[in-house]
Scaffold this motif. Structure first.
Motif, mmCIF file in Angstrom:
data_model
loop_
_atom_site.group_PDB
_atom_site.id
_atom_site.type_symbol
_atom_site.label_atom_id
_atom_site.label_comp_id
_atom_site.label_asym_id
_atom_site.label_seq_id
_atom_site.Cartn_x
_atom_site.Cartn_y
_atom_site.Cartn_z
ATOM 1 N N GLY A 241 75.376 -9.033 6.643
ATOM 2 C CA GLY A 241 75.223 -8.494 7.765
ATOM 3 C C GLY A 241 74.873 -6.825 7.510
ATOM 4 N N CYS A 242 74.565 -6.474 8.304
ATOM 5 C CA CYS A 242 73.360 -5.247 8.496
ATOM 6 C C CYS A 242 74.253 -4.250 9.983
ATOM 7 C CB CYS A 242 71.815 -4.740 7.961
ATOM 8 S SG CYS A 242 71.870 -3.082 8.153
ATOM 9 N N ARG A 243 74.483 -3.240 10.005
ATOM 10 C CA ARG A 243 75.028 -2.579 10.794
ATOM 11 C C ARG A 243 73.770 -1.718 11.199
ATOM 12 N NH1 ARG A 243 79.222 -1.834 7.174
ATOM 13 N NH2 ARG A 243 78.296 -0.098 7.136
ATOM 14 N N CYS A 244 73.044 -1.882 10.971
ATOM 15 C CA CYS A 244 71.722 -0.491 10.942
ATOM 16 C C CYS A 244 71.088 -1.059 12.437
ATOM 17 C CB CYS A 244 70.780 -0.251 10.146
ATOM 18 S SG CYS A 244 68.973 -2.108 10.811
ATOM 19 N N SER A 245 70.425 0.159 13.205
ATOM 20 C CA SER A 245 70.020 -0.139 14.596
ATOM 21 C C SER A 245 69.036 0.693 15.089
ATOM 22 C CB SER A 245 71.016 -0.410 15.314
ATOM 23 O OG SER A 245 71.927 1.170 15.666
ATOM 24 N N THR A 273 62.329 2.258 7.341
ATOM 25 C CA THR A 273 62.998 1.314 6.737
ATOM 26 C C THR A 273 64.191 1.138 6.033
ATOM 27 O OG1 THR A 273 60.909 0.682 5.514
ATOM 28 C CG2 THR A 273 62.740 -1.080 4.807
ATOM 29 N N CYS A 274 64.979 0.515 6.444
ATOM 30 C CA CYS A 274 66.529 0.502 6.279
ATOM 31 C C CYS A 274 66.942 -0.518 4.855
ATOM 32 C CB CYS A 274 67.729 -0.481 7.274
ATOM 33 S SG CYS A 274 69.225 -1.243 6.792
ATOM 34 N N GLU A 275 67.200 0.645 3.588
ATOM 35 C CA GLU A 275 67.336 0.415 2.502
ATOM 36 C C GLU A 275 68.616 -0.980 2.401
ATOM 37 O OE1 GLU A 275 67.801 3.684 -0.621
ATOM 38 O OE2 GLU A 275 68.305 4.785 1.095
ATOM 39 N N PHE A 276 69.556 -1.173 2.788
ATOM 40 C CA PHE A 276 70.263 -2.568 2.582
ATOM 41 C C PHE A 276 69.784 -3.624 3.183
ATOM 42 C CE2 PHE A 276 73.541 0.442 3.666
ATOM 43 C CZ PHE A 276 74.568 -0.154 2.837
ATOM 44 N N CYS A 277 68.823 -3.718 4.213
ATOM 45 C CA CYS A 277 67.775 -4.873 4.543
ATOM 46 C C CYS A 277 67.160 -5.289 4.833
ATOM 47 C CB CYS A 277 68.779 -5.422 5.979
ATOM 48 S SG CYS A 277 68.071 -4.366 7.307
ATOM 49 N N SER A 278 66.422 -3.765 4.469
ATOM 50 C CA SER A 278 64.216 -3.386 4.723
ATOM 51 C C SER A 278 63.756 -3.781 6.127
ATOM 52 C CB SER A 278 63.540 -4.991 3.358
ATOM 53 O OG SER A 278 64.221 -4.838 2.080
#
Ligand SMILES: [Zn+2]
Length: 293
Positions: A241-245, A273-278
């Motif tokens: 799970g990623c917490r980006c938004s 681009t979110c580094e965690f989830c691309s």
């Protein structure tokens, strides 16, 4: 298929030792496939994910536990974090041209000299707890072990395994921990014997058992520790799970220095681009201009 993607806390009855078993299956595979790193980097990140889950499982917290390496080697940064709800994510930053040939995957070779840090963030109104130690050891498990030895808070033993079978990544980790010995010398001797016995049982575990998709986690614990009695507690489920938004990315853009924001506007569009989830977040020129206000 048996249970996967979980933390299983347990107790060895006779010497009253605590431990945790972590197994990552589909979740590790999802995270690593999304990144599509070279195998040596993917393997190291799989270890980080399993370690983050293992260490987080030892703490009582409401928030985010983060494990991070930084060093002067080809892999300059690795981050894995896990929320108290069990959402796990991670990424690596590396210089592909400096990566050693596959097979040479030791910590000194990939991470170089640097630090391993962990942080517990429970929100804005509580203290952040942080532990930090030099990268000292051939493997990440060695480095974590080094931390505990140095901090003297806890005697512990760790095992970590990563495997790729049928194209799917898996990881497994096992940790035993020991509380300070009793003051009474006879009791202390019994406790010492129990600890040594548990360590020898633990040493017998094969990497293939830690990552075996067909072996139930409780069955593995029984196989290893049944002589002294072992009790497994409730499993904690983990998920990718990623917490980006979009809102969070917007906040970062709004906080940017004016000249950097102007440079993005000049390009007509920004793709973050979110580094965690691309995941990619796109902002057109008009939106970017509205941030400059
Ligand atoms: Zn993300």
């Amino acid at each position: 298929m048996v249970a996967d993607d979980l933390i299983l806390p347990f107790q060895i009855e006779a010497p009253a030792l605590r431990g945790r078993l972590v197994r990552l299956g589909p979740l590790a595979d999802e995270i690593l496939h999304r990144h599509d790193y070279p195998p040596s980097v993917a393997r190291l990140l799989a270890e980080m994910l399993a370690l983050a889950a293992l260490l987080a499982g030892a703490l009582k917290y409401e928030g985010v536990f983060t494990l991070q390496t930084s060093g002067d080697g080809p892999v300059r940064l690795m981050v894995a974090d896990v929320t108290s709800a069990g959402a796990l994510r991670g990424y690596a930053q590396f210089d592909a041209s400096r990566l050693p040939p596959e097979g040479d995957a030791s910590v000194p070779r990939l991470l170089g000299a640097g630090h391993l840090a962990f942080t517990v963030d429970q929100g804005d109104f509580t203290d952040r707890y942080q532990g930090i130690v030099e990268l000292d050891g051939a493997t990440l498990a060695d480095c974590v072990h080094h931390y505990f030895r140095q901090s003297e808070q806890l005697q512990c033993a760790l095992r970590l395994a990563v495997a790729q079978s049928g194209g799917c990544w898996r990881a497994g980790a096992l940790m035993l921990q020991r509380l300070p010995p009793p003051a009474d010398s006879a009791e202390a001797e019994v406790a010492e014997d129990g600890w040594r016995r548990a360590l020898s049982f633990m040493a017998s575990v094969r990497s293939a058992e830690l990552t075996d998709a067909d072996l139930a986690p409780e069955a593995l614990l029984y196989r290893l520790f049944h002589e002294d009695g072992v009790r497994a507690f409730r499993r904690h489920a983990l998920s990718a799970g990623c917490r980006c938004s979009r809102e969070r990315v917007e906040q970062v853009l709004r906080a940017m220095p004016a000249d950097e924001l102007a440079a993005l506007q000049a390009e007509g569009e920004a793709v973050i681009t979110c580094e965690f989830c691309s995941r990619q977040y796109r902002f057109d020129r008009q939106t970017l201009e509205s941030f400059a206000a």
